[in-house]
Every structure is written in structure tokens, then in C-alpha cells.
Scaffold this motif. Structure first.
Motif, PDB file in Angstrom:
ATOM      1  N   GLY A  40      14.159 -24.588 -26.444  1.00  0.00           N
ATOM      2  CA  GLY A  40      14.864 -23.462 -27.242  1.00  0.00           C
ATOM      3  C   GLY A  40      13.613 -22.533 -28.064  1.00  0.00           C
ATOM      4  N   SER A  41      12.399 -23.399 -27.353  1.00  0.00           N
ATOM      5  CA  SER A  41      10.995 -22.786 -28.222  1.00  0.00           C
ATOM      6  C   SER A  41      10.324 -22.682 -26.929  1.00  0.00           C
ATOM      7  CB  SER A  41       9.825 -23.738 -28.969  1.00  0.00           C
ATOM      8  OG  SER A  41       8.749 -23.741 -28.968  1.00  0.00           O
ATOM      9  N   GLN A  42       9.171 -21.227 -27.235  1.00  0.00           N
ATOM     10  CA  GLN A  42       8.406 -20.803 -26.628  1.00  0.00           C
ATOM     11  C   GLN A  42       6.600 -21.422 -26.444  1.00  0.00           C
ATOM     12  OE1 GLN A  42       8.436 -16.580 -25.699  1.00  0.00           O
ATOM     13  NE2 GLN A  42       9.627 -16.977 -23.612  1.00  0.00           N
ATOM     14  N   ASP A  43       6.742 -22.113 -27.860  1.00  0.00           N
ATOM     15  CA  ASP A  43       5.554 -22.401 -27.993  1.00  0.00           C
ATOM     16  C   ASP A  43       5.717 -24.020 -28.252  1.00  0.00           C
ATOM     17  OD1 ASP A  43       4.615 -20.259 -28.862  1.00  0.00           O
ATOM     18  OD2 ASP A  43       5.268 -20.594 -30.862  1.00  0.00           O
ATOM     19  N   LEU A  44       4.501 -24.411 -27.465  1.00  0.00           N
ATOM     20  CA  LEU A  44       3.729 -26.189 -27.331  1.00  0.00           C
ATOM     21  C   LEU A  44       3.534 -26.677 -29.212  1.00  0.00           C
ATOM     22  CD1 LEU A  44       1.989 -26.181 -24.099  1.00  0.00           C
ATOM     23  CD2 LEU A  44       4.256 -27.084 -24.843  1.00  0.00           C
ATOM     24  N   SER A  82       3.746 -22.293 -13.947  1.00  0.00           N
ATOM     25  CA  SER A  82       4.806 -23.441 -13.264  1.00  0.00           C
ATOM     26  C   SER A  82       5.381 -24.025 -14.996  1.00  0.00           C
ATOM     27  CB  SER A  82       4.466 -24.651 -12.602  1.00  0.00           C
ATOM     28  OG  SER A  82       4.788 -24.232 -11.123  1.00  0.00           O
ATOM     29  N   ASP A  83       4.158 -24.488 -15.189  1.00  0.00           N
ATOM     30  CA  ASP A  83       4.474 -24.752 -16.842  1.00  0.00           C
ATOM     31  C   ASP A  83       5.340 -23.871 -18.399  1.00  0.00           C
ATOM     32  OD1 ASP A  83       2.747 -27.203 -17.137  1.00  0.00           O
ATOM     33  OD2 ASP A  83       0.477 -25.773 -16.371  1.00  0.00           O
ATOM     34  N   ARG A  84       4.819 -22.073 -17.470  1.00  0.00           N
ATOM     35  CA  ARG A  84       4.965 -21.069 -18.087  1.00  0.00           C
ATOM     36  C   ARG A  84       6.961 -21.541 -17.477  1.00  0.00           C
ATOM     37  NH1 ARG A  84       7.386 -17.054 -17.335  1.00  0.00           N
ATOM     38  NH2 ARG A  84       6.661 -17.033 -15.519  1.00  0.00           N
ATOM     39  N   HIS A  85       7.235 -21.327 -16.576  1.00  0.00           N
ATOM     40  CA  HIS A  85       8.625 -21.599 -16.354  1.00  0.00           C
ATOM     41  C   HIS A  85       9.316 -22.609 -17.611  1.00  0.00           C
ATOM     42  CE1 HIS A  85       9.042 -18.770 -12.771  1.00  0.00           C
ATOM     43  NE2 HIS A  85       7.420 -19.591 -12.352  1.00  0.00           N
ATOM     44  N   VAL A  86       8.975 -23.813 -17.427  1.00  0.00           N
ATOM     45  CA  VAL A  86       9.932 -24.424 -18.385  1.00  0.00           C
ATOM     46  C   VAL A  86       9.529 -23.596 -19.694  1.00  0.00           C
ATOM     47  CG1 VAL A  86       9.244 -26.988 -19.524  1.00  0.00           C
ATOM     48  CG2 VAL A  86       9.443 -26.226 -16.709  1.00  0.00           C
ATOM     49  N   THR A 121      15.149 -26.277 -16.110  1.00  0.00           N
ATOM     50  CA  THR A 121      15.579 -26.722 -17.157  1.00  0.00           C
ATOM     51  C   THR A 121      14.973 -28.521 -16.612  1.00  0.00           C
ATOM     52  OG1 THR A 121      17.837 -25.145 -16.883  1.00  0.00           O
ATOM     53  CG2 THR A 121      17.521 -28.595 -18.387  1.00  0.00           C
ATOM     54  N   LEU A 122      14.170 -29.246 -17.353  1.00  0.00           N
ATOM     55  CA  LEU A 122      14.092 -30.532 -17.597  1.00  0.00           C
ATOM     56  C   LEU A 122      14.196 -31.152 -19.014  1.00  0.00           C
ATOM     57  CD1 LEU A 122      10.151 -29.296 -16.210  1.00  0.00           C
ATOM     58  CD2 LEU A 122      12.427 -30.622 -14.836  1.00  0.00           C
ATOM     59  N   PRO A 123      13.849 -31.835 -18.692  1.00  0.00           N
ATOM     60  CA  PRO A 123      13.810 -33.420 -19.985  1.00  0.00           C
ATOM     61  C   PRO A 123      13.161 -32.817 -20.712  1.00  0.00           C
ATOM     62  CG  PRO A 123      13.880 -34.508 -17.800  1.00  0.00           C
ATOM     63  CD  PRO A 123      13.465 -33.333 -17.437  1.00  0.00           C
ATOM     64  N   SER A 124      14.315 -32.951 -22.324  1.00  0.00           N
ATOM     65  CA  SER A 124      12.972 -32.742 -23.684  1.00  0.00           C
ATOM     66  C   SER A 124      13.057 -33.725 -23.998  1.00  0.00           C
ATOM     67  CB  SER A 124      13.747 -31.158 -23.906  1.00  0.00           C
ATOM     68  OG  SER A 124      13.139 -31.234 -24.998  1.00  0.00           O
ATOM     69  N   PRO A 125      12.546 -33.848 -25.522  1.00  0.00           N
ATOM     70  CA  PRO A 125      10.700 -33.417 -24.577  1.00  0.00           C
ATOM     71  C   PRO A 125      10.433 -33.935 -24.449  1.00  0.00           C
ATOM     72  CG  PRO A 125      11.165 -34.756 -27.310  1.00  0.00           C
ATOM     73  CD  PRO A 125      12.209 -34.932 -26.232  1.00  0.00           C
ATOM     74  N   THR A 126       9.023 -32.250 -23.969  1.00  0.00           N
ATOM     75  CA  THR A 126       7.930 -32.798 -22.280  1.00  0.00           C
ATOM     76  C   THR A 126       6.383 -32.590 -23.220  1.00  0.00           C
ATOM     77  OG1 THR A 126      10.166 -31.553 -21.649  1.00  0.00           O
ATOM     78  CG2 THR A 126       7.603 -32.185 -19.964  1.00  0.00           C
ATOM     79  N   VAL A 127       5.378 -33.722 -22.620  1.00  0.00           N
ATOM     80  CA  VAL A 127       4.086 -33.211 -23.010  1.00  0.00           C
ATOM     81  C   VAL A 127       4.119 -32.715 -21.649  1.00  0.00           C
ATOM     82  CG1 VAL A 127       1.863 -34.320 -22.458  1.00  0.00           C
ATOM     83  CG2 VAL A 127       3.342 -35.382 -23.971  1.00  0.00           C
ATOM     84  N   MET A 128       3.642 -31.049 -21.578  1.00  0.00           N
ATOM     85  CA  MET A 128       3.549 -30.121 -20.109  1.00  0.00           C
ATOM     86  C   MET A 128       2.303 -30.555 -20.151  1.00  0.00           C
ATOM     87  SD  MET A 128       6.042 -29.171 -20.522  1.00  0.00           S
ATOM     88  CE  MET A 128       5.651 -27.401 -19.210  1.00  0.00           C
TER      89      MET A 128
END
Length: 365
Positions: free
Chosen positions: A13-17, A44-48, A54-61
Motif C-alpha cells: 500500500g505504500s510506494q515508499d520505504l 524489479s524492486d520498483r515493480h514491488v 505481489t509479494l509477502p509483506s513487510p519486506t526488506v527490499m
């Protein structure tokens, strides 16, 4: 036991880290603790972040990483404490049919895409909550725990920022040219999209002796970079693009590479080829993005369209090969890096990527 690590964490739900502190467990049997030296900031990080995948969350990118082995779990024999390693974002199980036949890039036993270690666990927590390392790497963190098969030893002389890019974009571009397309010296090639992967493809095409090498992009700055890296011709997309390429190549390119991941450009690839030519999809589109191809025209002209996943890279074979080419001065990976940044600048780097700016940003720890 565990240790604290500053890391860039993404939540759905967020584009920011959020740059915060996570806990990293000690390495379990068969795994390796790596103190990160550098992490690439990849599309590929930006796609997430942008919700395309769609990937599990929260995620260390982060999935392009290199660093120093800090500790090893029981049974680890491939690397030792103090080794410099590149991390692979698709660790092989080494047991499935694909792995045993030398095709670890299509391993069916890996849990990388689940962002899990082989035993189904994650080494990361945040305030007691499980956190997932992106593609079981999570390189945007001071420390990472990865499977032994995902840590490939390289010479200490390779800088970490260079090594991090070898781990994904360079291996992907080089592998698309060498492993997937099998480009021959003197044959023509067109590269659509000249970001980090596209420039890596151009570097590889120059290395194998392709000619002419045609780069296609909307950005004049990126086309200038493409010329610097070996493109002999540069073009801006237009309705007459196929005709322009045909004029340069005397009938169409022998090879065409799509390095953006856009449905429209993928659909246009066959039109850029000569009869019998080969098109390679390297850029990855968002989920559920079907592509329309004129199958009859493709078959009648003897053209082929293939997908390239990680450049069919076998990390244990290809990472040391690419590192050696860099050290020999034949693969100037360092020239791909336009910005070296700190972890706190990661959101700005992704914003620049969305604007089509920069070649490659690399986080240096």
C-alpha cells in the motif's frame, strides 16, 4: 541470538520505504550471514513498490547485493568467514531435475520467490513481527542471511558496488546475450530500452562482437549512454522504427532484446527482426500482462520469441566469470553506476527511476 540491522522496509500500500532497524537471526545450518557492502537499486524492486508484483509483506527490499561473510551455519562448506560474495536472488535447491541437468535458473525447489529460506523460515523480525527478505536476499540492509547456494565467492579485488550489479542486472543482460540468444560475432542486434539491464545487454553485445548494435529509447541521455557503452546506432521510437532498423541492418536485426517490460514493445519485437531472427524478452512486465503475437507471421518467417529469466544464469559459474571479465578490463561494470548513495537516500533513488533519470544507483554501506 540476533543482531540489529538498519534496513529499508516496504509494506503493502505504500510506494515508499521505511528505513528502520530490524533484527537479523544468526545463520542456521546451511545458511550464511553476510555484512552487506553494497546493494543495487533495481527496477524489479520498483515493480514491488508500485504494486505491479505481489509479494509477502513487510519486506526488506533489495536483491542485488554483495558483501563479506560474517558467520556461517553448520554444514556450510562453499564459503568461509571473510570471503567476499555476490548474492543470487534465485538460490537453487541443487536437487531437482532442473538443477541436476545444469539448469538451476529454472529450479523447481527454490523458495526465493516466496522470500523464504529453504526450511520455510525468515531470518528477519521487526518488533516481533516476521519480515521477509526480498527474493531471500533483502540486500537493502546492513546484514542479510542467505542460503549457502545463494552466496557466490568472488575475488576481493572486485569492488562491492560493481559486484552487486553483477548479481542481477549485469548477469541478466550478459546471460540474455550469451546464454539465451547465443549472439554470434558480426551479427546485428537491437536493444529496446537502455536502462541498467539494457546497457548491460549492450556491453555484452560489444564483448561478443555484434555489429551493428542499435539502441532504442525515448531518453536522449540514455541514448548517449548507450553510445558510450557500445551502440553503433541510436533511435527514438516511432511508427517507422521497423523500417529504420531494416535500413541499418539490410533487412532486419538478427537479434532483438526488450529490456523494459512493456506489453507494446514486446509485441513489436518480431517486426524488428530479419527472417529467421530471434527476439528475447528480458524486461519483466507487471503481473497479468498478456501479449498478442501474430503466430502465423512468426512461424512463416522462421522467427523465434523467447523469454529470458535471469539470463539463464548459473551463479556459481557465471558470477566468477563476470568478475574476471571486469578485472581484465573487458566488462566496465563500474561505468554503469551513475549514483552512489546512502541507505537514507533510497526513496529519492526510486523517484529518479520513475522519472526515467539515472543509469544505476547503488547503495554503499
Amino acid at each position: 541470538m540476533s543482531r540489529s540491522s538498519r534496513a529499508a522496509v516496504h509494506r503493502h500500500g505504500s510506494q515508499d520505504l521505511d528505513v528502520t532497524v530490524v533484527d537479523v537471526a544468526d545463520p542456521a545450518p546451511g545458511t550464511v550471514l553476510v555484512r552487506m557492502g553494497a546493494s543495487g537499486v533495481c527496477g524489479s524492486d520498483r515493480h514491488v513498490l508500485d504494486g505491479d508484483w505481489t509479494l509477502p509483506s513487510p519486506t526488506v527490499m533489495g536483491h542485488e547485493g554483495a558483501g563479506t561473510v560474517e558467520a556461517i551455519g553448520d554444514g556450510v562448506t562453499d564459503v568461509a568467514v571473510g570471503d567476499h560474495v555476490i548474492l543470487s536472488w534465485f538460490y537453487p535447491c541443487r536437487r531437482c531435475t532442473a538443477c541436476l541437468s545444469g539448469k538451476s535458473y529454472v529450479c523447481t525447489g527454490s523458495r526465493s520467490e516466496e522470500c523464504l529460506l529453504p526450511d520455510g523460515s525468515s531470518p528477519l523480525t521487526l518488533d516481533g513481527e516476521r519480515v521477509f527478505p526480498y527474493l531471500t536476499v533483502g540486500s537493502m540492509s546492513e546484514y542479510a542471511v542467505v542460503p549457502e547456494a545463494g552466496a557466490i565467492r568472488i575475488p576481493d579485488e572486485v569492488p562491492f558496488d560493481v559486484a552487486s550489479l553483477i548479481g542481477c542486472s549485469v548477469a541478466t543482460g550478459f546471460g540474455a546475450v550469451v546464454n539465451d540468444a547465443g549472439v554470434e560475432a558480426g551479427t546485428s542486434a537491437v536493444v529496446v530500452g537502455t536502462g541498467g539491464v539494457g546497457l548491460s545487454i549492450i556491453l555484452a553485445l560489444r564483448l561478443v562482437g555484434a555489429n551493428p548494435i542499435i539502441a532504442v529509447d525515448l531518453s536522449e541521455d540514455k541514448l548517449a549512454a548507450a553510445r558510450e557503452f557500445g551502440a553503433t546506432h541510436t533511435l527514438v521510437p516511432s511508427d517507422g522504427l521497423a523500417e529504420e532498423i531494416a535500413a541499418i541492418t539490410q533487412g532486419g536485426a538478427a537479434y532483438a532484446f526488450e529490456a523494459i517490460g512493456r506489453v507494446q514493445t514486446i509485441e513489436s519485437l518480431p517486426s524488428l527482426l530479419a527472417p529467421g531472427g530471434k527476439a528475447v524478452i528480458v524486461g519483466l512486465p507487471p503481473e497479468d500482462s498478456p501479449v498478442s503475437i501474430d503466430a502465423l507471421a512468426l512461424a512463416e518467417s522462421g522467427k523465434s520469441l523467447i523469454g529470458s529469466n535471469y539470463g539463464s544464469t548459473v551463479p556459481g559459474r557465471d558470477f566468477p566469470r563476470l568478475a574476471a571479465l571486469y578485472l581484465a578490463g573487458r566488462l566496465p561494470v563500474d561505468r554503469l553506476i551513475s549514483h552512489r548513495i546512502g541507505l537514507d537516500d533510497v526513496n529519492e533513488a526510486f523517484d529518479a527511476m520513475r522519472r526515467g533519470e539515472r543509469a544505476r544507483s547503488v547503495i554503499v554501506f
